[in-house]
Write a protein that holds these residues in place. Structure first.
Motif, PDB file in Angstrom:
ATOM      1  N   SER A  13       0.810  -1.219   0.000  1.00  0.00           N
ATOM      2  CA  SER A  13       0.000   0.000   0.000  1.00  0.00           C
ATOM      3  C   SER A  13       0.839   1.264   0.000  1.00  0.00           C
ATOM      4  O   SER A  13       0.371   2.353   0.305  1.00  0.00           O
ATOM      5  N   VAL A  14       2.126   1.125  -0.285  1.00  0.00           N
ATOM      6  CA  VAL A  14       3.007   2.298  -0.302  1.00  0.00           C
ATOM      7  C   VAL A  14       2.588   3.239  -1.426  1.00  0.00           C
ATOM      8  O   VAL A  14       2.311   2.814  -2.546  1.00  0.00           O
ATOM      9  N   GLN A  15       2.527   4.568  -1.133  1.00  0.00           N
ATOM     10  CA  GLN A  15       2.140   5.552  -2.137  1.00  0.00           C
ATOM     11  C   GLN A  15       3.232   5.678  -3.195  1.00  0.00           C
ATOM     12  O   GLN A  15       4.434   5.597  -2.916  1.00  0.00           O
ATOM     13  N   MET A  16       2.806   5.973  -4.438  1.00  0.00           N
ATOM     14  CA  MET A  16       3.737   6.028  -5.554  1.00  0.00           C
ATOM     15  C   MET A  16       4.801   7.105  -5.359  1.00  0.00           C
ATOM     16  O   MET A  16       5.944   6.934  -5.743  1.00  0.00           O
ATOM     17  N   ASP A  17       4.412   8.248  -4.712  1.00  0.00           N
ATOM     18  CA  ASP A  17       5.383   9.324  -4.590  1.00  0.00           C
ATOM     19  C   ASP A  17       6.453   9.048  -3.540  1.00  0.00           C
ATOM     20  O   ASP A  17       7.392   9.794  -3.374  1.00  0.00           O
ATOM     21  N   SER A  18       6.309   7.942  -2.824  1.00  0.00           N
ATOM     22  CA  SER A  18       7.332   7.597  -1.834  1.00  0.00           C
ATOM     23  C   SER A  18       8.132   6.365  -2.215  1.00  0.00           C
ATOM     24  O   SER A  18       8.937   5.883  -1.452  1.00  0.00           O
ATOM     25  N   VAL A  19       7.856   5.856  -3.439  1.00  0.00           N
ATOM     26  CA  VAL A  19       8.581   4.670  -3.904  1.00  0.00           C
ATOM     27  C   VAL A  19      10.044   5.048  -4.194  1.00  0.00           C
ATOM     28  O   VAL A  19      10.326   6.064  -4.831  1.00  0.00           O
ATOM     29  N   THR A  20      11.029   4.253  -3.755  1.00  0.00           N
ATOM     30  CA  THR A  20      12.454   4.488  -4.004  1.00  0.00           C
ATOM     31  C   THR A  20      12.759   4.299  -5.489  1.00  0.00           C
ATOM     32  O   THR A  20      12.407   3.263  -6.059  1.00  0.00           O
ATOM     33  N   PRO A  21      13.385   5.294  -6.140  1.00  0.00           N
ATOM     34  CA  PRO A  21      13.662   5.190  -7.588  1.00  0.00           C
ATOM     35  C   PRO A  21      14.595   4.016  -7.861  1.00  0.00           C
ATOM     36  O   PRO A  21      15.408   3.651  -7.014  1.00  0.00           O
ATOM     37  N   PRO A  22      14.462   3.419  -9.000  1.00  0.00           N
ATOM     38  CA  PRO A  22      15.366   2.334  -9.385  1.00  0.00           C
ATOM     39  C   PRO A  22      16.819   2.819  -9.319  1.00  0.00           C
ATOM     40  O   PRO A  22      17.094   3.990  -9.563  1.00  0.00           O
ATOM     41  N   PRO A  23      17.739   1.947  -8.995  1.00  0.00           N
ATOM     42  CA  PRO A  23      19.132   2.339  -8.807  1.00  0.00           C
ATOM     43  C   PRO A  23      19.739   3.047 -10.009  1.00  0.00           C
ATOM     44  O   PRO A  23      20.553   3.930  -9.866  1.00  0.00           O
ATOM     45  N   TRP A  24      19.356   2.663 -11.245  1.00  0.00           N
ATOM     46  CA  TRP A  24      19.992   3.229 -12.438  1.00  0.00           C
ATOM     47  C   TRP A  24      19.633   4.686 -12.659  1.00  0.00           C
ATOM     48  O   TRP A  24      20.274   5.379 -13.421  1.00  0.00           O
ATOM     49  N   ASN A  25      18.638   5.197 -11.996  1.00  0.00           N
ATOM     50  CA  ASN A  25      18.219   6.584 -12.228  1.00  0.00           C
ATOM     51  C   ASN A  25      19.316   7.597 -11.885  1.00  0.00           C
ATOM     52  O   ASN A  25      19.326   8.686 -12.407  1.00  0.00           O
ATOM     53  N   THR A  26      20.210   7.280 -10.984  1.00  0.00           N
ATOM     54  CA  THR A  26      21.294   8.213 -10.634  1.00  0.00           C
ATOM     55  C   THR A  26      22.657   7.640 -11.011  1.00  0.00           C
ATOM     56  O   THR A  26      23.396   8.239 -11.803  1.00  0.00           O
ATOM     57  N   HIS A  27      22.973   6.505 -10.470  1.00  0.00           N
ATOM     58  CA  HIS A  27      24.293   5.921 -10.697  1.00  0.00           C
ATOM     59  C   HIS A  27      24.542   5.617 -12.174  1.00  0.00           C
ATOM     60  O   HIS A  27      25.575   5.989 -12.742  1.00  0.00           O
ATOM     61  N   ASN A  28      23.578   4.956 -12.794  1.00  0.00           N
ATOM     62  CA  ASN A  28      23.774   4.556 -14.193  1.00  0.00           C
ATOM     63  C   ASN A  28      23.746   5.744 -15.149  1.00  0.00           C
ATOM     64  O   ASN A  28      24.378   5.726 -16.204  1.00  0.00           O
ATOM     65  N   VAL A  29      22.998   6.770 -14.790  1.00  0.00           N
ATOM     66  CA  VAL A  29      22.987   7.966 -15.629  1.00  0.00           C
ATOM     67  C   VAL A  29      24.374   8.604 -15.652  1.00  0.00           C
ATOM     68  O   VAL A  29      24.866   9.043 -16.678  1.00  0.00           O
ATOM     69  N   LEU A  30      25.021   8.590 -14.472  1.00  0.00           N
ATOM     70  CA  LEU A  30      26.385   9.127 -14.408  1.00  0.00           C
ATOM     71  C   LEU A  30      27.339   8.314 -15.275  1.00  0.00           C
ATOM     72  O   LEU A  30      28.228   8.846 -15.945  1.00  0.00           O
ATOM     73  N   ILE A  31      27.142   6.994 -15.259  1.00  0.00           N
ATOM     74  CA  ILE A  31      27.970   6.125 -16.096  1.00  0.00           C
ATOM     75  C   ILE A  31      27.764   6.445 -17.579  1.00  0.00           C
ATOM     76  O   ILE A  31      28.717   6.538 -18.351  1.00  0.00           O
ATOM     77  N   ILE A  32      26.499   6.636 -17.949  1.00  0.00           N
ATOM     78  CA  ILE A  32      26.190   6.933 -19.355  1.00  0.00           C
ATOM     79  C   ILE A  32      26.816   8.259 -19.776  1.00  0.00           C
ATOM     80  O   ILE A  32      27.425   8.385 -20.838  1.00  0.00           O
ATOM     81  N   ILE A  33      26.674   9.277 -18.895  1.00  0.00           N
ATOM     82  CA  ILE A  33      27.224  10.597 -19.207  1.00  0.00           C
ATOM     83  C   ILE A  33      28.742  10.523 -19.340  1.00  0.00           C
ATOM     84  O   ILE A  33      29.337  11.071 -20.269  1.00  0.00           O
ATOM     85  N   THR A  34      29.359   9.799 -18.406  1.00  0.00           N
ATOM     86  CA  THR A  34      30.821   9.652 -18.445  1.00  0.00           C
ATOM     87  C   THR A  34      31.266   8.920 -19.707  1.00  0.00           C
ATOM     88  O   THR A  34      32.238   9.295 -20.360  1.00  0.00           O
ATOM     89  N   SER A  35      30.545   7.882 -20.068  1.00  0.00           N
ATOM     90  CA  SER A  35      30.888   7.102 -21.264  1.00  0.00           C
ATOM     91  C   SER A  35      30.762   7.936 -22.529  1.00  0.00           C
ATOM     92  O   SER A  35      31.622   7.897 -23.415  1.00  0.00           O
TER      93      SER A  35
END
Length: 432
Positions: A13-35
């Motif tokens: 019953s956790v509300q959508m606005d409190s769901v933890t974002p998938p890990p790739w949303n920050t870490h993997n984006v940095l990898i993509i930008i760096t690449s």
């Protein structure tokens, strides 16, 4: 069960606005930008490297061949030559790295005090061609004639030495620019004996091959000097033996040649002023506080002394002397301040005891290749063309290719691929 219920069942019953974002949303984006950044740097790095080493220009030149030869080249082998009844001897001295840069400011040089006052005096009292209002001699050196072997080819055949990348496999005793036709061949075909004296290994850079194949020169280099007993087999100084010895041997050879009854063409190449720093012989004085200046001054004295000796000989009256720097010095540090100032470096040039008089000597812009037909004309030879190779006879009013095209454009055309040069000069196709 609908999709909403299924989703609630899976995630509670956790509300959508409190769901933890998938890990790739920050870490993997940095990898993509760096690449992507690395890829960007890599791609543009390669492009910059290609440009820096000239690959892009090379491919452009190959795909856009020059028409310089089709438009301006005069094949010397098809020209008619007329020699005077009494043929004049030629003494031609290629002077390693000898520039007008070394002269004083009054004569268009770059120094308050001239490093070559003796050679300046020769130019003042004999024939040379001015480049500007206060500049009494000198010629420009194109890109494809900026080292000794190429300079010697350019000054004697009116063409650049534009050999394949794998030059070692091209240069050989069997074939060296089979399609070119040099002053050595012209003189040989008119009864001259040709000789070249070098204080180093004659085969270095293919020099011996060129002169033997184009004029049947008697080439006497370092190894031949040992065989003749001129120097001991264990003797070695600088590139072989120093210029002091070269000039002494030259006096002996000139005397011998003069006694044969045949007109002669005796060439020699100095070496003491080669970079880096030059070779200070036993007669070099410390006049300027730096070795290269001292060596340059010493060379100026020795060349002038040889000219004076020739002028004292009974055969001088019927002899023309040409003094020419081979190319600009390659010393990497000595010219830094001079070039930063925007000074236009040129090679020294003077003709002593010319058999002809030019229409004009003033404001001529000349290059390495103009020396070829001009040397021939200085012997009193006439020919039915104002141009030989890519060189112009400076005794005429015909514009040189530097004057006609401008040096930058002319130089650029020389560096471009030429189907004509490759076919007819480099490989001699169609030559009888």
């Amino acid at each position: 069960m609908d999709l909403v219920a299924l989703s609630n069942g899976l995630h509670g019953s956790v509300q959508m606005d409190s769901v933890t974002p998938p890990p790739w949303n920050t870490h993997n984006v940095l990898i993509i930008i760096t690449s992507l950044s690395c890829l960007f740097i890599y791609v543009f790095g390669i492009a910059d490297c290609v440009h820096a080493i000239g690959i892009d220009q090379y491919w452009y030149n190959v795909s856009h061949p020059s028409k310089l030869y089709e438009e301006y080249y005069a094949n010397p082998s098809t020209v008619k030559y007329s020699f005077p009844e009494q043929k004049r001897n030629l003494v031609y001295i290629f002077m390693e790295s000898m520039e007008t840069t070394y002269e004083d400011l009054e004569h268009g040089g770059a120094f308050e005090e001239s490093r070559i006052p003796e050679l300046t005096e020769i130019a003042d009292n004999n024939l040379t061609f001015s480049y500007g209002n206060n500049d009494n001699n000198g010629f420009l050196v194109p890109s494809m004639s900026g080292w000794t072997a190429a300079a010697m080819v350019g000054q004697t055949s009116g063409i650049p030495l534009n050999i394949p990348v794998d030059g070692n496999s091209y240069v050989s005793k069997d074939s060296f620019l089979p399609g070119c036709y040099s002053i050595g061949e012209i003189l040989e075909n008119n009864g001259y004996q040709n000789e070249l004296l070098i204080g180093s290994d004659g085969k270095f850079g293919g020099r011996e091959y060129y002169f033997k194949q184009h004029g049947n020169f008697n080439v006497v280099g370092y190894n031949e000097a040992i065989k003749k007993g001129w120097i001991d087999k264990d003797y070695h100084a600088w590139w072989g033996y120093e210029d002091l010895k070269l000039f002494e041997y030259a006096k002996n050879e000139l005397t011998r040649l003069s006694e044969t009854g045949q007109p002669f063409n005796c060439n020699m190449l100095t070496a003491d002023t080669h970079h880096i720093g030059g070779y200070p012989c036993i007669e070099c004085e410390d006049l300027y506080g730096d070795q290269y200046s001292n060596v340059i001054r010493c060379s100026s004295k020795h060349v002038t002394e040889l000219v004076q000796w020739i002028q004292e000989q009974p055969w001088y009256e019927n002899t023309t002397i040409v003094l020419a720097g081979d190319h600009k010095s390659m010393d990497p540090d000595w010219f830094k301040d001079i070039e930063t100032s925007g000074y236009n470096r040129k090679c020294y040039y003077a003709i002593v005891n010319s058999a002809a008089t030019p229409v004009t000597q003033k404001s001529r812009k000349i290059s390495t290749y103009d020396l070829f037909p001009t040397t021939l004309a200085s012997l009193g030879v006439t020919f039915d063309s104002d141009r030989l190779g890519l060189g112009t006879n400076l005794y005429t009013e015909t514009p040189t290719l530097v004057e006609k095209l401008g040096f930058k454009k002319f130089d650029k055309e020389l560096t471009r691929h030429s189907n004509y040069y490759d076919m007819y000069i480099l490989y001699g196709k169609g030559k009888d």
